[in-house]
Design a protein around this motif. Structure first.
Motif, PDB file in Angstrom:
ATOM      1  N   ARG A 163     165.849  65.406  84.828  1.00 59.23           N
ATOM      2  CA  ARG A 163     165.667  66.618  84.028  1.00 59.23           C
ATOM      3  C   ARG A 163     166.419  66.439  82.720  1.00 59.23           C
ATOM      4  O   ARG A 163     167.477  65.809  82.691  1.00 59.23           O
ATOM      5  CB  ARG A 163     166.130  67.870  84.772  1.00 59.23           C
ATOM      6  CG  ARG A 163     167.564  67.849  85.239  1.00 59.23           C
ATOM      7  CD  ARG A 163     167.882  69.131  85.994  1.00 59.23           C
ATOM      8  NE  ARG A 163     169.167  69.033  86.659  1.00 59.23           N
ATOM      9  CZ  ARG A 163     169.708  70.017  87.352  1.00 59.23           C
ATOM     10  NH1 ARG A 163     169.086  71.160  87.466  1.00 59.23           N
ATOM     11  NH2 ARG A 163     170.878  69.874  87.943  1.00 59.23           N
ATOM     12  N   LEU A 169     158.620  64.189  74.492  1.00 58.71           N
ATOM     13  CA  LEU A 169     158.493  64.663  75.877  1.00 58.71           C
ATOM     14  C   LEU A 169     157.837  63.610  76.750  1.00 58.71           C
ATOM     15  O   LEU A 169     158.356  63.229  77.819  1.00 58.71           O
ATOM     16  CB  LEU A 169     157.695  65.968  75.901  1.00 58.71           C
ATOM     17  CG  LEU A 169     157.615  66.753  77.208  1.00 58.71           C
ATOM     18  CD1 LEU A 169     157.251  68.215  76.924  1.00 58.71           C
ATOM     19  CD2 LEU A 169     156.597  66.163  78.184  1.00 58.71           C
ATOM     20  N   VAL A 182     150.926  68.435  84.056  1.00 55.53           N
ATOM     21  CA  VAL A 182     151.872  69.509  83.736  1.00 55.53           C
ATOM     22  C   VAL A 182     151.664  70.598  84.785  1.00 55.53           C
ATOM     23  O   VAL A 182     150.690  71.342  84.746  1.00 55.53           O
ATOM     24  CB  VAL A 182     151.647  70.058  82.311  1.00 55.53           C
ATOM     25  CG1 VAL A 182     152.661  71.167  82.011  1.00 55.53           C
ATOM     26  CG2 VAL A 182     151.769  68.956  81.285  1.00 55.53           C
ATOM     27  N   VAL A 208     155.182  66.841  85.419  1.00 55.86           N
ATOM     28  CA  VAL A 208     156.270  67.439  84.653  1.00 55.86           C
ATOM     29  C   VAL A 208     156.205  68.957  84.761  1.00 55.86           C
ATOM     30  O   VAL A 208     155.114  69.533  84.873  1.00 55.86           O
ATOM     31  CB  VAL A 208     156.205  66.994  83.171  1.00 55.86           C
ATOM     32  CG1 VAL A 208     154.901  67.443  82.528  1.00 55.86           C
ATOM     33  CG2 VAL A 208     157.384  67.516  82.376  1.00 55.86           C
ATOM     34  N   THR A 242     152.293  75.256  75.459  1.00 55.46           N
ATOM     35  CA  THR A 242     151.968  74.893  76.844  1.00 55.46           C
ATOM     36  C   THR A 242     150.604  74.216  76.911  1.00 55.46           C
ATOM     37  O   THR A 242     150.433  73.180  77.562  1.00 55.46           O
ATOM     38  CB  THR A 242     151.967  76.139  77.747  1.00 55.46           C
ATOM     39  OG1 THR A 242     153.237  76.773  77.670  1.00 55.46           O
ATOM     40  CG2 THR A 242     151.691  75.761  79.197  1.00 55.46           C
ATOM     41  N   LEU A 260     161.087  66.147  85.548  1.00 50.44           N
ATOM     42  CA  LEU A 260     160.145  65.068  85.825  1.00 50.44           C
ATOM     43  C   LEU A 260     160.063  64.837  87.322  1.00 50.44           C
ATOM     44  O   LEU A 260     161.093  64.790  88.011  1.00 50.44           O
ATOM     45  CB  LEU A 260     160.593  63.788  85.114  1.00 50.44           C
ATOM     46  CG  LEU A 260     160.782  63.902  83.596  1.00 50.44           C
ATOM     47  CD1 LEU A 260     161.215  62.569  83.021  1.00 50.44           C
ATOM     48  CD2 LEU A 260     159.516  64.404  82.925  1.00 50.44           C
ATOM     49  N   LEU A 283     157.713  72.320  82.708  1.00 53.19           N
ATOM     50  CA  LEU A 283     158.355  72.768  81.483  1.00 53.19           C
ATOM     51  C   LEU A 283     159.207  74.003  81.769  1.00 53.19           C
ATOM     52  O   LEU A 283     158.813  74.847  82.579  1.00 53.19           O
ATOM     53  CB  LEU A 283     157.303  73.115  80.428  1.00 53.19           C
ATOM     54  CG  LEU A 283     156.129  72.148  80.264  1.00 53.19           C
ATOM     55  CD1 LEU A 283     155.107  72.717  79.295  1.00 53.19           C
ATOM     56  CD2 LEU A 283     156.625  70.785  79.821  1.00 53.19           C
ATOM     57  N   CYS A 284     160.332  74.112  81.119  1.00 55.60           N
ATOM     58  CA  CYS A 284     161.202  75.281  81.302  1.00 55.60           C
ATOM     59  C   CYS A 284     161.863  75.650  79.976  1.00 55.60           C
ATOM     60  O   CYS A 284     162.334  74.760  79.255  1.00 55.60           O
ATOM     61  CB  CYS A 284     162.311  75.001  82.315  1.00 55.60           C
ATOM     62  SG  CYS A 284     161.763  74.593  83.969  1.00 55.60           S
ATOM     63  N   HIS A 324     155.033  75.927  83.747  1.00 53.82           N
ATOM     64  CA  HIS A 324     155.946  76.239  82.651  1.00 53.82           C
ATOM     65  C   HIS A 324     156.649  77.528  83.027  1.00 53.82           C
ATOM     66  O   HIS A 324     155.993  78.547  83.258  1.00 53.82           O
ATOM     67  CB  HIS A 324     155.172  76.399  81.341  1.00 53.82           C
ATOM     68  CG  HIS A 324     156.060  76.625  80.146  1.00 53.82           C
ATOM     69  ND1 HIS A 324     155.587  76.675  78.861  1.00 53.82           N
ATOM     70  CD2 HIS A 324     157.423  76.815  80.045  1.00 53.82           C
ATOM     71  CE1 HIS A 324     156.579  76.880  78.020  1.00 53.82           C
ATOM     72  NE2 HIS A 324     157.707  76.970  78.717  1.00 53.82           N
ATOM     73  N   ALA A 330     158.966  61.003  79.848  1.00 47.33           N
ATOM     74  CA  ALA A 330     158.243  61.019  81.124  1.00 47.33           C
ATOM     75  C   ALA A 330     157.780  59.618  81.504  1.00 47.33           C
ATOM     76  O   ALA A 330     157.893  59.190  82.669  1.00 47.33           O
ATOM     77  CB  ALA A 330     157.054  61.968  81.028  1.00 47.33           C
ATOM     78  N   TRP A 334     163.597  72.579  78.334  1.00 43.47           N
ATOM     79  CA  TRP A 334     163.903  71.501  79.268  1.00 43.47           C
ATOM     80  C   TRP A 334     162.631  71.022  79.961  1.00 43.47           C
ATOM     81  O   TRP A 334     161.645  71.760  80.054  1.00 43.47           O
ATOM     82  CB  TRP A 334     164.884  71.972  80.341  1.00 43.47           C
ATOM     83  CG  TRP A 334     166.297  72.098  79.881  1.00 43.47           C
ATOM     84  CD1 TRP A 334     166.801  73.024  79.005  1.00 43.47           C
ATOM     85  CD2 TRP A 334     167.404  71.280  80.272  1.00 43.47           C
ATOM     86  NE1 TRP A 334     168.149  72.824  78.817  1.00 43.47           N
ATOM     87  CE2 TRP A 334     168.547  71.767  79.592  1.00 43.47           C
ATOM     88  CE3 TRP A 334     167.530  70.190  81.124  1.00 43.47           C
ATOM     89  CZ2 TRP A 334     169.810  71.194  79.754  1.00 43.47           C
ATOM     90  CZ3 TRP A 334     168.793  69.622  81.283  1.00 43.47           C
ATOM     91  CH2 TRP A 334     169.909  70.122  80.600  1.00 43.47           C
ATOM     92  N   ILE A 335     162.688  69.797  80.474  1.00 42.63           N
ATOM     93  CA  ILE A 335     161.613  69.301  81.325  1.00 42.63           C
ATOM     94  C   ILE A 335     162.194  68.793  82.638  1.00 42.63           C
ATOM     95  O   ILE A 335     163.297  68.238  82.673  1.00 42.63           O
ATOM     96  CB  ILE A 335     160.809  68.174  80.653  1.00 42.63           C
ATOM     97  CG1 ILE A 335     161.738  67.067  80.136  1.00 42.63           C
ATOM     98  CG2 ILE A 335     159.920  68.719  79.543  1.00 42.63           C
ATOM     99  CD1 ILE A 335     161.000  65.812  79.671  1.00 42.63           C
TER     100      ILE A 335
END
Length: 237
Positions: free
Chosen positions: A152, A170, A217, A182, A203, A142, A184-185, A220, A174, A139-140
């Motif tokens: 998200r 991605l 970024v 952003v 990453t 924003l 990252l997950c 993460h 965005a 997932w991201i």
């Protein structure tokens, strides 16, 4: 001894024979939802038990099978639920649907989007969404200039050990949302939070692409049901 026998008979009797104040549905109406136990709430969903158990006793047995843990129950499949005597497909579907609604309620954004101030806040936001999954999702989040979440989105779903991420998609997302940052997950179904070599590589790749587009970024996170790992907290960003 006599009282004990009476109580056992009462316990096994149909809920219809109970006093009004003890029936789960009537109890909810009279005393409110907070007065009911998990078993009583589940019994309302079931509606009835089997020949040996009323709905409450059946609910207690089902919950007991999973350590009285609703999270554990929510991971059970329809096939596993219908294995219980007295649980047909319709009741199993009702259980799955109710637990899924509860899960979605936890992750549904409120009227005010959260402002991210720590990795713990990200974990609390994402754990209900991906922390208990049996497969990986990426997932991201924003963010705008004040680090408020503006969007998200799930980018990919994978297997037990990994998921692929398209860096172009991605950053397309965005840019569409005018994000300046952003996060990252992704989750680890194994419960282990240590990043893999693949996690480290992707990453770095995303971080480098962000520099070209002037999108930062920030972090993460690797998320599990009980813990998380933050690349930023570990000075890996």
């Amino acid at each position: 001894m006599c009282n004990q026998v009476v109580m056992e008979v009462y316990k096994k009797a149909s809920i219809k024979a109970w006093a009004e104040a003890d029936k789960p549905r009537e109890k909810l109406i009279l005393k409110g939802k907070a007065s009911l136990s998990d078993a009583e709430l589940l019994a309302i969903l079931l509606g009835s038990g089997n020949r040996e158990e009323n709905a409450v006793d059946l609910s207690k047995r089902i919950l007991g099978e999973y350590g009285n843990n609703l999270n554990a129950l929510s991971k059970r499949s329809l096939k596993q639920l219908v294995a219980f005597k007295g649980i047909g497909e319709a009741k199993a579907v009702a259980i799955v649907a109710a637990l899924e609604l509860g899960q979605r309620r936890l992750i549904e954004p409120g009227t005010q989007q959260p402002k991210i101030e720590s990795s713990r806040m990200v974990f609390n936001l994402m754990r209900p969404l991906i922390g208990t999954l049996g497969y990986e999702e990426f997932w991201i989040l924003l963010l705008d200039t004040s680090n408020t979440v503006i969007h998200r989105q799930n980018l990919s779903k994978g297997g037990l050990t990994g998921t692929l991420v398209d860096v172009r998609i991605l950053f397309k997302i965005a840019l569409e949302h005018h994000a300046v940052a952003v996060i990252l997950c992704h989750n680890h179904p194994s419960g282990q939070v240590i990043p893999s070599e693949t996690d480290l590589r992707i990453t770095k790749k995303i971080q480098q692409a962000g520099l070209l587009l002037d999108i930062v970024v920030l972090d993460h996170l690797i998320v599990t049901e009980k813990a998380y790992y933050s690349f930023a907290d570990q000075n890996l960003m």
